[in-house]
Enzyme design. Structure first.
Site, PDB file in Angstrom:
ATOM      1  N   HIS A  13       0.866  -1.203   0.000  1.00 40.41           N
ATOM      2  CA  HIS A  13       0.000   0.000   0.000  1.00 40.41           C
ATOM      3  C   HIS A  13       0.888   1.234   0.000  1.00 40.41           C
ATOM      4  O   HIS A  13       1.445   1.616   1.024  1.00 40.41           O
ATOM      5  CB  HIS A  13      -0.903   0.002   1.244  1.00 40.41           C
ATOM      6  N   HIS A  15       1.545   5.335  -1.720  1.00 45.07           N
ATOM      7  CA  HIS A  15       1.183   6.510  -2.529  1.00 45.07           C
ATOM      8  C   HIS A  15       2.460   7.123  -3.089  1.00 45.07           C
ATOM      9  O   HIS A  15       3.345   7.523  -2.329  1.00 45.07           O
ATOM     10  CB  HIS A  15       0.460   7.564  -1.680  1.00 45.07           C
ATOM     11  N   ASN A  41      -5.167   7.169  -6.182  1.00 50.05           N
ATOM     12  CA  ASN A  41      -5.911   8.397  -5.842  1.00 50.05           C
ATOM     13  C   ASN A  41      -5.163   9.655  -6.293  1.00 50.05           C
ATOM     14  O   ASN A  41      -4.864  10.539  -5.507  1.00 50.05           O
ATOM     15  CB  ASN A  41      -6.265   8.451  -4.344  1.00 50.05           C
ATOM     16  N   LYS A  99      -9.165  -0.555  -6.105  1.00 55.34           N
ATOM     17  CA  LYS A  99      -9.211   0.120  -4.805  1.00 55.34           C
ATOM     18  C   LYS A  99     -10.561   0.783  -4.578  1.00 55.34           C
ATOM     19  O   LYS A  99     -11.042   1.536  -5.423  1.00 55.34           O
ATOM     20  CB  LYS A  99      -8.099   1.180  -4.764  1.00 55.34           C
ATOM     21  N   HIS A 136     -10.341   1.082   1.544  1.00 57.35           N
ATOM     22  CA  HIS A 136     -10.186   2.066   2.621  1.00 57.35           C
ATOM     23  C   HIS A 136     -11.417   1.863   3.498  1.00 57.35           C
ATOM     24  O   HIS A 136     -12.513   2.282   3.134  1.00 57.35           O
ATOM     25  CB  HIS A 136     -10.090   3.493   2.085  1.00 57.35           C
ATOM     26  N   HIS A 174      -4.726  -0.731   5.724  1.00 58.55           N
ATOM     27  CA  HIS A 174      -4.305   0.072   6.880  1.00 58.55           C
ATOM     28  C   HIS A 174      -5.257  -0.048   8.076  1.00 58.55           C
ATOM     29  O   HIS A 174      -5.841   0.924   8.518  1.00 58.55           O
ATOM     30  CB  HIS A 174      -4.051   1.527   6.508  1.00 58.55           C
ATOM     31  N   LEU A 219      -5.293   9.024   7.960  1.00 61.15           N
ATOM     32  CA  LEU A 219      -6.558   8.307   8.010  1.00 61.15           C
ATOM     33  C   LEU A 219      -6.315   6.850   7.667  1.00 61.15           C
ATOM     34  O   LEU A 219      -5.490   6.574   6.796  1.00 61.15           O
ATOM     35  CB  LEU A 219      -7.561   8.933   7.033  1.00 61.15           C
ATOM     36  N   ASP A 247       1.323   2.618   3.580  1.00 61.67           N
ATOM     37  CA  ASP A 247       0.461   3.789   3.379  1.00 61.67           C
ATOM     38  C   ASP A 247       1.291   5.070   3.462  1.00 61.67           C
ATOM     39  O   ASP A 247       0.799   6.108   3.914  1.00 61.67           O
ATOM     40  CB  ASP A 247      -0.702   3.815   4.383  1.00 61.67           C
ATOM     41  N   ALA A 263      -4.294  14.693   5.524  1.00 61.92           N
ATOM     42  CA  ALA A 263      -4.082  13.404   6.191  1.00 61.92           C
ATOM     43  C   ALA A 263      -3.024  12.613   5.450  1.00 61.92           C
ATOM     44  O   ALA A 263      -3.087  12.491   4.227  1.00 61.92           O
ATOM     45  CB  ALA A 263      -5.384  12.622   6.211  1.00 61.92           C
TER      46      ALA A 263
HETATM   47  N1  LIG Z   1      -3.741   7.622   4.663  1.00 64.06           N
HETATM   48  C1  LIG Z   1      -3.894   8.925   4.545  1.00 64.06           C
HETATM   49  O1  LIG Z   1      -4.048   9.599   5.556  1.00 64.06           O
HETATM   50  N2  LIG Z   1      -3.859   9.551   3.339  1.00 64.06           N
HETATM   51  C2  LIG Z   1      -3.774   8.933   2.043  1.00 64.06           C
HETATM   52  C3  LIG Z   1      -5.055   8.346   1.582  1.00 64.06           C
HETATM   53  C4  LIG Z   1      -5.424   7.054   2.287  1.00 64.06           C
HETATM   54  O2  LIG Z   1      -4.702   6.068   2.221  1.00 64.06           O
HETATM   55  O3  LIG Z   1      -6.480   7.000   2.910  1.00 64.06           O
HETATM   56  C5  LIG Z   1      -3.297   9.979   1.027  1.00 64.06           C
HETATM   57  O4  LIG Z   1      -3.397   9.726  -0.173  1.00 64.06           O
HETATM   58  O5  LIG Z   1      -2.793  11.028   1.448  1.00 64.06           O
HETATM   59 ZN   LIG Z   2      -3.314   5.033   1.534  1.00 58.53          ZN
HETATM   60 ZN   LIG Z   3      -6.860   4.920   2.873  1.00 62.66          ZN
END
Ligand SMILES: NC(=O)N[C@@H](CC(=O)O)C(=O)O
Ligand SMILES: [Zn+2]
Ligand SMILES: [Zn+2]
Length: 345
Positions: A13, A15, A41, A99, A136, A174, A219, A247, A263
């Site tokens: 996971h 980003h 995302n 997702k 999520h 997560h 989050l 994450d 977040a």
């Molecule tokens: N985890 C987070 O707080 N933020 C993630 C999105 C997500 O995984 O929910 C993001 O893309 O910033």
């Molecule tokens: Zn995430």
């Molecule tokens: Zn998430």
């Protein structure tokens, strides 16, 4: 113990964002991880196979020379994702998962799903083709307290979904509560979960006592200590249902240190070291390799990595901040603090 060699881990996971942000962060993951499940995302979200393949090319182009890091792509599920798009994703061989973001649940989730009933044909195709649905797992109803949103998701969304599609592979992403850890432990083998390093290391006091610390805001939100203990127990249990997903969610320093901060915790630069810290705290370093390097590929039906990494007990201090997009800086989790374990090389 002064040194620890493991099968190279993967991040299930992650980003990576796009453009300059992608260029700024991708190397941190690539030096540790063999592969990563790349979150879709973006703005706009990655909703088609064509977009996912183009995004994959941009990631590969941003990698350092000689890197063998493999991005595993995902599609962002919407109310309108047709079953044919799932078939195209599967046929590409490069899109590994889909997702689910409940609409409005988190960063860049505005195009997310308003009601899973709209996605039934797409989900049936996923169950048929063996494509995992990554969730999520939080409800978004305004009347549900932010600390309860994951537990309510189990009851209102996840349980009915698995009743309707009992063979669907699901990754509860997560997880942050004892409720989620228990649910996954007692579910059938087609249900797994990722756990972040920050949810293993911190509870909500770390975020809120003695001042509000925006870099701990992510989050699903950090929960109370009882939940952190349940996550540590799950991650170190040896159960193949739980695996590493950082994450790591980069946001510029100014977007975090703000009156309405974003977040996400940026953990990629010290990901495996943070997990080693948590596992050592639990007295379970010998369980790190299963969690970080074996359970994920086994769940996804992919081969385990063939090479290894070595961690050494060598204290080092994380930088206060690092370069990010457009001349901005980014603050990694544990910035300016010392870690006991260090990735060699
Ligand atoms: N985890 C987070 O707080 N933020 C993630 C999105 C997500 O995984 O929910 C993001 O893309 O910033
Ligand atoms: Zn995430
Ligand atoms: Zn998430």
């Amino acid at each position: 113990m002064t040194s620890l060699t493991l099968t190279r881990p993967d991040d299930w996971h992650l980003h990576l964002r796009d453009d300059q942000a992608l260029a700024a962060v991708v190397a941190a993951s690539a030096r540790q991880m063999g592969r990563a499940i790349i979150m879709p995302n973006l703005k706009p979200p990655v909703t088609t196979t064509e977009q996912a393949l183009a995004y994959r090319e941009r990631i590969l182009a941003a990698l350092p020379e000689g890197s063998r890091f493999e991005p595993l792509m995902t599609l962002y599920l919407t109310d309108n994702t047709p079953a044919e798009e799932i078939e195209r994703a599967h046929a590409s061989g490069l899109v590994q998962a889909v997702k689910l973001y409940p609409a409005g649940a988190t960063t860049n989730s505005d195009s997310g799903v308003t009601d899973l009933a709209h996605c039934d044909a797409a989900i049936a195709a996923m169950a048929r083709l063996g494509i995992p649905l990554l969730m999520h797992g939080e409800v978004t109803d305004a009347e549900i307290d932010i600390f309860d949103r994951e537990a309510v998701f189990i009851e209102r969304v996840l349980t009915p979904l698995l009743e309707r599609h009992p063979t669907l592979k699901v990754v509860f992403e997560h997880i942050t509560t004892a409720d989620a850890a228990e649910f996954v432990s007692s579910a059938p083998a087609n249900v797994g979960a990722t756990i972040t390093a920050h949810h293993l290391l911190y509870n909500r006091n770390h975020m809120l006592v003695g001042g509000i610390r925006p870099h701990y805001y992510c989050l699903p939100i950090l929960k109370r200590e009882r939940h952190r203990q349940a996550l540590l127990a799950a991650a170190t249990s040896g159960s193949p249902k739980f695996f590493l997903g950082t994450d790591s969610a980069p946001h510029a320093q100014g977007d975090k240190e703000s009156a309405c901060g974003c977040a996400g915790a940026y953990t990629a630069p010290a990901a495996i070291e943070l997990y080693a810290t948590a596992f050592e705290e639990a007295g379970a370093l010998e369980r790190l390799e299963g969690f970080a390097s074996h359970h994920g590929p086994d769940f996804y039906g992919l081969p385990r990595n063939a090479d290894t990494i070595t961690l050494v007990r060598e204290p080092w201090t994380l930088p206060e901040s690092l370069p990010y997009a457009d001349g901005q800086r980014i603050v990694p989790l544990r910035a300016g603090e010392t870690l006991e374990w260090k990735l060699k090389g």
